[in-house]
Design a protein around this motif. Structure first.
Motif, PDB file in Angstrom:
ATOM      1  N   GLU A 224       0.805  -1.220   0.000  1.00  0.00           N
ATOM      2  CA  GLU A 224       0.000   0.000   0.000  1.00  0.00           C
ATOM      3  C   GLU A 224       0.841   1.275   0.000  1.00  0.00           C
ATOM      4  N   PHE A 225       2.109   1.160   0.353  1.00  0.00           N
ATOM      5  CA  PHE A 225       2.937   2.364   0.405  1.00  0.00           C
ATOM      6  C   PHE A 225       3.228   2.922  -0.987  1.00  0.00           C
ATOM      7  N   SER A 226       3.032   2.112  -2.015  1.00  0.00           N
ATOM      8  CA  SER A 226       3.174   2.615  -3.388  1.00  0.00           C
ATOM      9  C   SER A 226       1.818   2.926  -4.017  1.00  0.00           C
ATOM     10  N   MET A 227       0.758   2.848  -3.225  1.00  0.00           N
ATOM     11  CA  MET A 227      -0.601   3.162  -3.674  1.00  0.00           C
ATOM     12  C   MET A 227      -1.225   4.141  -2.688  1.00  0.00           C
ATOM     13  N   PRO A 228      -0.914   5.439  -2.829  1.00  0.00           N
ATOM     14  CA  PRO A 228      -1.335   6.420  -1.817  1.00  0.00           C
ATOM     15  C   PRO A 228      -2.831   6.430  -1.526  1.00  0.00           C
ATOM     16  N   ALA A 229      -3.662   6.253  -2.543  1.00  0.00           N
ATOM     17  CA  ALA A 229      -5.112   6.285  -2.305  1.00  0.00           C
ATOM     18  C   ALA A 229      -5.514   5.163  -1.354  1.00  0.00           C
ATOM     19  N   GLN A 230      -4.981   3.970  -1.588  1.00  0.00           N
ATOM     20  CA  GLN A 230      -5.287   2.844  -0.706  1.00  0.00           C
ATOM     21  C   GLN A 230      -4.657   3.042   0.666  1.00  0.00           C
ATOM     22  N   LEU A 231      -3.446   3.590   0.687  1.00  0.00           N
ATOM     23  CA  LEU A 231      -2.761   3.852   1.961  1.00  0.00           C
ATOM     24  C   LEU A 231      -3.583   4.800   2.820  1.00  0.00           C
ATOM     25  N   PHE A 232      -4.015   5.911   2.233  1.00  0.00           N
ATOM     26  CA  PHE A 232      -4.802   6.878   2.992  1.00  0.00           C
ATOM     27  C   PHE A 232      -6.148   6.285   3.405  1.00  0.00           C
ATOM     28  N   HIS A 233      -6.723   5.435   2.558  1.00  0.00           N
ATOM     29  CA  HIS A 233      -7.979   4.766   2.917  1.00  0.00           C
ATOM     30  C   HIS A 233      -7.781   3.898   4.156  1.00  0.00           C
ATOM     31  N   GLY A 249       9.230   6.588   3.648  1.00  0.00           N
ATOM     32  CA  GLY A 249       7.803   6.307   3.745  1.00  0.00           C
ATOM     33  C   GLY A 249       6.954   7.565   3.696  1.00  0.00           C
ATOM     34  N   ILE A 250       7.457   8.648   4.262  1.00  0.00           N
ATOM     35  CA  ILE A 250       6.732   9.921   4.231  1.00  0.00           C
ATOM     36  C   ILE A 250       6.807  10.547   2.837  1.00  0.00           C
ATOM     37  N   GLU A 251       7.963  10.407   2.200  1.00  0.00           N
ATOM     38  CA  GLU A 251       8.167  10.991   0.877  1.00  0.00           C
ATOM     39  C   GLU A 251       7.223  10.427  -0.181  1.00  0.00           C
ATOM     40  N   LEU A 252       7.053   9.109  -0.180  1.00  0.00           N
ATOM     41  CA  LEU A 252       6.422   8.436  -1.308  1.00  0.00           C
ATOM     42  C   LEU A 252       5.016   8.938  -1.628  1.00  0.00           C
ATOM     43  N   PRO A 253       4.116   9.081  -0.646  1.00  0.00           N
ATOM     44  CA  PRO A 253       2.793   9.601  -1.000  1.00  0.00           C
ATOM     45  C   PRO A 253       2.845  10.992  -1.633  1.00  0.00           C
ATOM     46  N   ALA A 254       3.792  11.812  -1.172  1.00  0.00           N
ATOM     47  CA  ALA A 254       3.933  13.150  -1.755  1.00  0.00           C
ATOM     48  C   ALA A 254       4.479  13.071  -3.179  1.00  0.00           C
ATOM     49  N   LYS A 255       5.442  12.187  -3.408  1.00  0.00           N
ATOM     50  CA  LYS A 255       6.011  12.013  -4.745  1.00  0.00           C
ATOM     51  C   LYS A 255       4.956  11.525  -5.734  1.00  0.00           C
ATOM     52  N   PHE A 259      -2.013  13.153  -2.253  1.00  0.00           N
ATOM     53  CA  PHE A 259      -2.998  14.058  -1.661  1.00  0.00           C
ATOM     54  C   PHE A 259      -4.036  14.537  -2.678  1.00  0.00           C
ATOM     55  N   ASP A 260      -3.803  14.239  -3.953  1.00  0.00           N
ATOM     56  CA  ASP A 260      -4.836  14.530  -4.958  1.00  0.00           C
ATOM     57  C   ASP A 260      -6.036  13.604  -4.784  1.00  0.00           C
ATOM     58  N   CYS A 261      -5.820  12.472  -4.097  1.00  0.00           N
ATOM     59  CA  CYS A 261      -6.875  11.463  -3.916  1.00  0.00           C
ATOM     60  C   CYS A 261      -7.595  11.620  -2.578  1.00  0.00           C
ATOM     61  N   GLY A 262      -7.113  12.504  -1.730  1.00  0.00           N
ATOM     62  CA  GLY A 262      -7.675  12.642  -0.388  1.00  0.00           C
ATOM     63  C   GLY A 262      -6.564  12.852   0.611  1.00  0.00           C
ATOM     64  N   LYS A 263      -6.868  12.660   1.880  1.00  0.00           N
ATOM     65  CA  LYS A 263      -5.845  12.821   2.901  1.00  0.00           C
ATOM     66  C   LYS A 263      -6.226  12.019   4.144  1.00  0.00           C
ATOM     67  N   PRO A 264      -5.247  11.733   5.009  1.00  0.00           N
ATOM     68  CA  PRO A 264      -5.525  11.024   6.268  1.00  0.00           C
ATOM     69  C   PRO A 264      -6.257  11.969   7.236  1.00  0.00           C
ATOM     70  N   GLU A 265      -7.533  11.750   7.415  1.00  0.00           N
ATOM     71  CA  GLU A 265      -8.388  12.687   8.144  1.00  0.00           C
ATOM     72  C   GLU A 265      -8.117  12.728   9.647  1.00  0.00           C
ATOM     73  N   TYR A 266      -7.594  11.656  10.199  1.00  0.00           N
ATOM     74  CA  TYR A 266      -7.440  11.561  11.658  1.00  0.00           C
ATOM     75  C   TYR A 266      -5.995  11.800  12.115  1.00  0.00           C
ATOM     76  N   LEU A 267      -5.106  12.027  11.173  1.00  0.00           N
ATOM     77  CA  LEU A 267      -3.682  12.103  11.475  1.00  0.00           C
ATOM     78  C   LEU A 267      -3.335  13.403  12.200  1.00  0.00           C
TER      79      LEU A 267
END
Length: 501
Positions: A224-233, A249-255, A259-267
């Motif tokens: 899931e770390f290479s699939m940001p939409a699923q990761l954030f889900h 691990g922090i870099e990859l979703p930004a790369k 965040f175009d797909c959403g964001k971690p709402e509870y983080l």
């Protein structure tokens, strides 16, 4: 202070027995269930191994693994985790160092385990999870645990080609976890999202913060770390509040424009370490989660994960280079010159760490232990050990520490410490390699191997993949007629760096 991490487990399991402690994609464990597994494993092990002896654990990245670790501890022993995906030769090196008489292994890894040079007792984990619990045996086994008793051995790269087993005590881990919990304000309602394999030092936060606080840890599937939409889900499904991840691990979703797909709402808390955080990717996180706490950590395995922290209050820019901050509670930082004297204000020196958080040393290797864990040269009056990190640093006027690279050729790559000398030694084992030099392009996080000889690049890569972990295999191979050298005979690394693209 509590005697051991078992005190935390006892207190939390009694306070909130039905609260979920650990979750993966297949199941969850409450603190009561977690402790039951630990006690069953501990009961099985009592009498099979002497107190304070190592037990190898070859298990996967799932919630049973930390319960097995604590089972080893309940038996009065300490655990040595091994990653079954590493080459057999690497695993055999670890076994040769640790000399354990018992190996606990996942049934999925039994085939790998049976190929190893191990003549002790091999036990399939699934077969002992329901062992009838004997509280009397467990109390006797754990009665001798002290803050100075060993808790685990984690292996890191060694310049001689032999992995170094960093052995760390209960007290050191408890000091570190206490300090991190204060900085991150960890509470029972927090949920951590686990990224690191359980044989890696960064995972101790995901294991021991729940035991101390009653928080929960969710093991996130690796893919899931290479699939940001699923990761954030996944982060949102489990209401994850806290990330303690590697910079990669922090870099990859930004790369990957996650965040175009959403964001971690509870983080609410984002803690990162392992390498330098690029400002441009941190800024993306800040823009999408402006109210989150961002913490940059620094520290080696020998000082129990991280020894300094920096709370990021400024808006990151592309050119931002974050300091590594100030020491956590129970840590002290010294900057020393080569002659053992203290640096003057603003001067760069070797970062040395002191305090009760230092590891016990390198398992079975007194020579390397004595070379790295030395008497504080600034204190002639009583015994006070410091650990020489080999990293260079400088204190800013505001008291925050800046990182200024390595003294030697040890690097941080993909969150792992790597000795470039070990890569060169491995390449030198290939008959078609006459000469070689390994270099690291930090900006692009690429490992290079420059070599001479008639070996084909495919042959070199195949050899590396059979003997070293994937993160140590060079991505760029450059064949030269001859290695450029300086007048003193040493490789001319600056000339070779001109090949960097």
């Amino acid at each position: 202070m509590n005697q051991s991490v078992l005190n935390w487990l006892d207190e939390t399991a009694a306070r909130c027995p039905d609260k979920v402690a650990f979750t993966d994609s297949d199941r969850s464990l409450t603190f009561r269930q977690f402790d039951t597994i630990a006690k069953s494993v501990g009961t099985f092990l009592t009498g099979k191994a002497p107190a304070h002896s190592p037990i190898v654990v070859m298990s996967g990245r799932h919630i049973i693994t930390p319960a097995v670790f604590l089972g080893v501890v309940r038996a009065g022993c300490f655990y040595a985790p091994m990653d079954a995906t590493m080459p057999v030769s690497r695993l055999n090196q670890i076994l040769k160092v640790i000399q354990s008489k018992i190996m606990l292994v996942d049934k999925d890894f039994l085939e790998v385990a049976q190929k190893l040079d191990f003549d002790g007792e091999m036990v399939i984990i699934d077969h002992i999870l329901d062992t009838p619990i004997r509280e009397d045996l467990l109390q006797t086994a754990s009665a001798g645990l002290l803050p100075t008793s060993p808790l685990y051995v984690i292996f890191t790269s060694g310049s001689t080609g032999i992995p170094k087993g960093v052995i760390t005590s209960h007290g050191s881990v408890m000091h570190y976890i206490n300090a991190v919990c204060r900085v991150l304000d960890m509470q029972e309602g927090d949920v951590l999202g686990n990224q690191s394999p359980f044989d890696y030092i960064a995972a101790i936060r995901d294991i021991y913060i729940p035991l101390k606080t009653g928080a929960s840890t969710v093991v996130i599937p690796k893919n899931e770390f290479s699939m940001p939409a699923q990761l954030f889900h996944t982060l949102n499904t489990h209401k994850v509040t806290t990330l303690c991840w590697s910079v990669a691990g922090i870099e990859l979703p930004a790369k990957l424009s996650g965040f175009d797909c959403g964001k971690p709402e509870y983080l609410k808390k984002v803690c990162f370490s392992g390498s330098v955080m690029p400002g441009k990717y941190l800024r993306i996180w800040q823009e999408n989660l402006p109210d989150a706490l961002y913490v940059n950590q620094y520290g080696p395995t020998e000082a129990t994960a991280s020894c300094t922290y920096y709370i990021v209050r400024e808006k990151a820019e592309d050119t931002t280079v974050l300091p590594i901050g100030k020491p956590y509670d129970n840590y002290g930082i010294l900057l020393l010159n080569e002659d053992g004297t203290e640096t003057t204000p603003g001067e760069v020196g070797e970062i040395c760490v002191k305090g009760p958080v230092l590891a016990l040393g390198y398992y079975g290797d007194r020579e390397r232990t004595n070379a790295s864990f030395i008497q504080n040269p600034l204190n002639p009056n009583y015994r006070e050990l410091i650990y020489k990190t080999g990293d260079l640093g400088r204190f800013r006027e505001d008291g925050n520490l800046e990182f200024h690279g390595r003294i030697d050729r040890q690097i941080k790559h993909m969150g792992h410490r790597i000795e470039l000398g070990e890569i060169e030694k491995t390449a030198g084992e290939i008959s078609g390699v006459a000469d070689c030099c390994a270099l690291y392009q930090k900006e692009k996080e690429l490992l290079y191997l420059f070599y001479t000889g008639d070996a084909a690049s495919r042959e070199i890569v195949l050899h590396f993949r059979t003997v070293l972990p994937a993160f140590m295999v060079p991505r760029k191979l450059i064949k030269l007629e001859a290695l450029p050298r300086l007048p003193n005979g040493k490789p001319d690394m600056q000339t070779m760096k001109s090949y960097f693209k």
